[in-house]
Design a protein around this motif. Sequence first.
Motif, PDB file in Angstrom:
ATOM      1  N   PHE A   1       0.828  -1.196   0.000  1.00 43.51           N
ATOM      2  CA  PHE A   1       0.000   0.000   0.000  1.00 43.51           C
ATOM      3  C   PHE A   1       0.872   1.259   0.000  1.00 43.51           C
ATOM      4  O   PHE A   1       0.624   2.208  -0.751  1.00 43.51           O
ATOM      5  N   MET A   2       1.904   1.260   0.838  1.00 44.79           N
ATOM      6  CA  MET A   2       2.754   2.439   0.946  1.00 44.79           C
ATOM      7  C   MET A   2       3.656   2.612  -0.279  1.00 44.79           C
ATOM      8  O   MET A   2       4.040   3.732  -0.619  1.00 44.79           O
ATOM      9  N   GLN A   3       4.004   1.517  -0.944  1.00 42.37           N
ATOM     10  CA  GLN A   3       4.731   1.636  -2.199  1.00 42.37           C
ATOM     11  C   GLN A   3       3.878   2.338  -3.248  1.00 42.37           C
ATOM     12  O   GLN A   3       4.363   3.181  -3.998  1.00 42.37           O
ATOM     13  N   GLU A   4       2.614   1.970  -3.303  1.00 38.58           N
ATOM     14  CA  GLU A   4       1.695   2.587  -4.254  1.00 38.58           C
ATOM     15  C   GLU A   4       1.347   4.015  -3.848  1.00 38.58           C
ATOM     16  O   GLU A   4       1.108   4.880  -4.701  1.00 38.58           O
ATOM     17  N   HIS A   5       1.328   4.270  -2.531  1.00 35.88           N
ATOM     18  CA  HIS A   5       0.865   5.562  -2.029  1.00 35.88           C
ATOM     19  C   HIS A   5       1.797   6.097  -0.945  1.00 35.88           C
ATOM     20  O   HIS A   5       1.474   6.060   0.244  1.00 35.88           O
ATOM     21  N   PRO A   6       2.975   6.585  -1.323  1.00 34.61           N
ATOM     22  CA  PRO A   6       3.824   7.227  -0.316  1.00 34.61           C
ATOM     23  C   PRO A   6       3.112   8.444   0.258  1.00 34.61           C
ATOM     24  O   PRO A   6       2.220   9.028  -0.376  1.00 34.61           O
ATOM     25  N   LEU A   7       3.485   8.813   1.460  1.00 38.41           N
ATOM     26  CA  LEU A   7       2.859   9.966   2.086  1.00 38.41           C
ATOM     27  C   LEU A   7       2.974  11.185   1.179  1.00 38.41           C
ATOM     28  O   LEU A   7       4.010  11.438   0.569  1.00 38.41           O
ATOM     29  N   GLY A   8       1.898  11.925   1.092  1.00 40.67           N
ATOM     30  CA  GLY A   8       1.811  13.056   0.182  1.00 40.67           C
ATOM     31  C   GLY A   8       1.032  12.738  -1.071  1.00 40.67           C
ATOM     32  O   GLY A   8       0.681  13.638  -1.837  1.00 40.67           O
ATOM     33  N   ASP A   9       0.744  11.456  -1.278  1.00 40.09           N
ATOM     34  CA  ASP A   9       0.012  11.010  -2.454  1.00 40.09           C
ATOM     35  C   ASP A   9      -1.451  10.785  -2.088  1.00 40.09           C
ATOM     36  O   ASP A   9      -1.769  10.386  -0.961  1.00 40.09           O
ATOM     37  N   GLN A  10      -2.336  11.058  -3.028  1.00 46.41           N
ATOM     38  CA  GLN A  10      -3.750  10.713  -2.827  1.00 46.41           C
ATOM     39  C   GLN A  10      -3.900   9.206  -2.896  1.00 46.41           C
ATOM     40  O   GLN A  10      -3.460   8.568  -3.838  1.00 46.41           O
ATOM     41  N   THR A  11      -4.535   8.632  -1.898  1.00 39.19           N
ATOM     42  CA  THR A  11      -4.713   7.180  -1.901  1.00 39.19           C
ATOM     43  C   THR A  11      -5.811   6.772  -2.872  1.00 39.19           C
ATOM     44  O   THR A  11      -6.742   7.526  -3.144  1.00 39.19           O
ATOM     45  N   GLN A  12      -5.675   5.567  -3.372  1.00 36.66           N
ATOM     46  CA  GLN A  12      -6.666   4.974  -4.258  1.00 36.66           C
ATOM     47  C   GLN A  12      -7.024   3.615  -3.643  1.00 36.66           C
ATOM     48  O   GLN A  12      -6.532   2.573  -4.047  1.00 36.66           O
ATOM     49  N   VAL A  13      -7.865   3.660  -2.623  1.00 40.61           N
ATOM     50  CA  VAL A  13      -8.161   2.468  -1.831  1.00 40.61           C
ATOM     51  C   VAL A  13      -8.851   1.414  -2.692  1.00 40.61           C
ATOM     52  O   VAL A  13      -9.877   1.673  -3.302  1.00 40.61           O
ATOM     53  N   GLU A  14      -8.260   0.238  -2.740  1.00 37.19           N
ATOM     54  CA  GLU A  14      -8.854  -0.915  -3.412  1.00 37.19           C
ATOM     55  C   GLU A  14      -8.103  -2.155  -2.954  1.00 37.19           C
ATOM     56  O   GLU A  14      -7.690  -2.222  -1.798  1.00 37.19           O
ATOM     57  N   ASN A  15      -7.902  -3.128  -3.836  1.00 31.73           N
ATOM     58  CA  ASN A  15      -7.377  -4.412  -3.383  1.00 31.73           C
ATOM     59  C   ASN A  15      -5.864  -4.475  -3.216  1.00 31.73           C
ATOM     60  O   ASN A  15      -5.224  -5.471  -3.550  1.00 31.73           O
ATOM     61  N   ILE A  16      -5.286  -3.402  -2.687  1.00 34.60           N
ATOM     62  CA  ILE A  16      -3.900  -3.451  -2.256  1.00 34.60           C
ATOM     63  C   ILE A  16      -3.815  -3.263  -0.741  1.00 34.60           C
ATOM     64  O   ILE A  16      -2.727  -3.164  -0.195  1.00 34.60           O
ATOM     65  N   GLY A  17      -4.978  -3.205  -0.080  1.00 35.27           N
ATOM     66  CA  GLY A  17      -4.987  -3.112   1.371  1.00 35.27           C
ATOM     67  C   GLY A  17      -4.487  -4.414   1.971  1.00 35.27           C
ATOM     68  O   GLY A  17      -4.744  -5.494   1.446  1.00 35.27           O
TER      69      GLY A  17
END
Length: 551
Positions: free
Chosen positions: A92-108
């Motif tokens: 999840f953090m690789q896809e969404h480092p802090l400062g990035d808008q999250t795109q919540v889906e099947n990487i949780g």
Amino acid sequence: MLRPIFVLLLAGCLGGANLAAERPNVVIIVSDDQSWDSIGFQGGKVHTPRLNQMAKDGLYLSDFNVTSTVCSPSRYSFLTGRYAGRCEGRRFMQEHPLGDQTQVENIGELEQDRWNVAKLLQRAGYTTGFVGKSHLVNHEWINGDWSKAGLETYPQNADPREPEVNAKMRRNHQKWCEAIKPFGFDFVDGVYAANLKEQRCDALNVHNLDWTVSKAVAFLEQSKDDPFFLYFSTTLHHGPAPWSNQYSLDADPRMTGEGFVAEGFDVLPSRANVLQRNRAAGFNDRQAYALWLDDGVGAIVDKVEQLGLEEETLIIFVPDHGSYRHGKATLHDYGMRVAMLMQWKGKIKAGSQYDALTANIDITPTILDLCDVAPPADDSMDGVSLKPVIYGSQRAVREELFGEMGHSRCVKTKDWKYIAVRYPDVVQRKIDQGGKFPAFNKEDPPLDRPYLTRNRHLGHYASLQNPHYFEADQLYNLKADPEENENVFRRYPEVAQQMQKRLAKALTQFEERPFGEFTDGSLLGGQTVRGLPNKAPANSNPNPPLQTEEE
């Protein structure tokens, strides 16, 4: 009588207290992709006598919601009490480092170094069990290089009855079981890593409820003398379409997530009997999948009763989200709002109903409260305990609920829902410049806006079923329009403005996570997401990689 417990000192507990309390066993049964139309008491034209009976014997929460409407993030919230956007897992953090808008889906994914309900109960003396579908750990194993992950490979058309192939499948299954145990589970068996197709074998791409229920029964037998927690997650009613009986009731019942099991299982009525009873009730064979799952729920309830533990055990039944035929992968109510049943003989009043807003983030706080386990001082939860509701309170536990799915966010009250769709800056610039985005089907024209999720399969079907899918601002009057057919955002500007402010307020909880104007302070008089200008990283990819799993 419930068993007395020995007090364990957890962070936040009363130090030195020598208290005895009564705490229940807990069984949570999570179905997959299950909408109202496959549940009899909700009006579905199906035969589900055991779920109907649970509603009569226990508590029905009529406005229970999942805060994200695909598998991984919803299950994450069930087990942690946290919104999926708070995930700190590696993928999840690789896809969404802090400062990035999250795109919540099947990487949780569950985190190794954070608390979840199983870890806390295990530390408090509970025996903990995990049976069934995961989709919560090691995403890189699911679709990645199996050899690199230490999993053994075989051809897609391999025959699990061949000893060498079957031995590989058994070892792979055991490796998955061992991978899940460190997340707080003493007993792990009957595991599907994700969906059936991720087993990479045509012969295993079939549902096997008998196999998973047999593992649940084994856990209950082994754990009956100690307080226990069981998380049971079935693959029904996810794809492959269980109403096509070739993938369910007509399939070989010996084909399992651990390969071919020659001896089979004897925990449920025969599959022929399921079809027979379904026909006798006046339904056709394509509706029998609902009765089959119903039998599985009934078998677990019956086992608890056979062990004499019905007065000591809270049993929960709930889908992870709605079906792709309705609101899955969106924040519409047919995806968010699901059936929730709780049964606890002698504690929950039979035939009771609670109509206020509740959610999957509330389950962990509720279980901890009932089991007299203090919430961790070094972690946070977003949910609230439903213990008063279980004991009969009708007071609302919240006035509003936040939801997140892909590029959308929502806030819901009893009367209204507001959904906002906002894209990261780099994607929005492409939209503004007239750029196009790929559709799911190659023969279809490209899209003016991208799907809300990376997974185009999900986006395609969600957008087909929900005509307002791509609209930036959506307001629904849930009292007058419970099916959310009419977007009244322009008709009720005052309500829209109030709901936008509510959403902006909710988003202040997520540090360093931008979401358009909702986090730049303009809607809340300068209150911004802490530590962050609302700007996507310059190297953000407007066409992020597509998830390959069918979810």
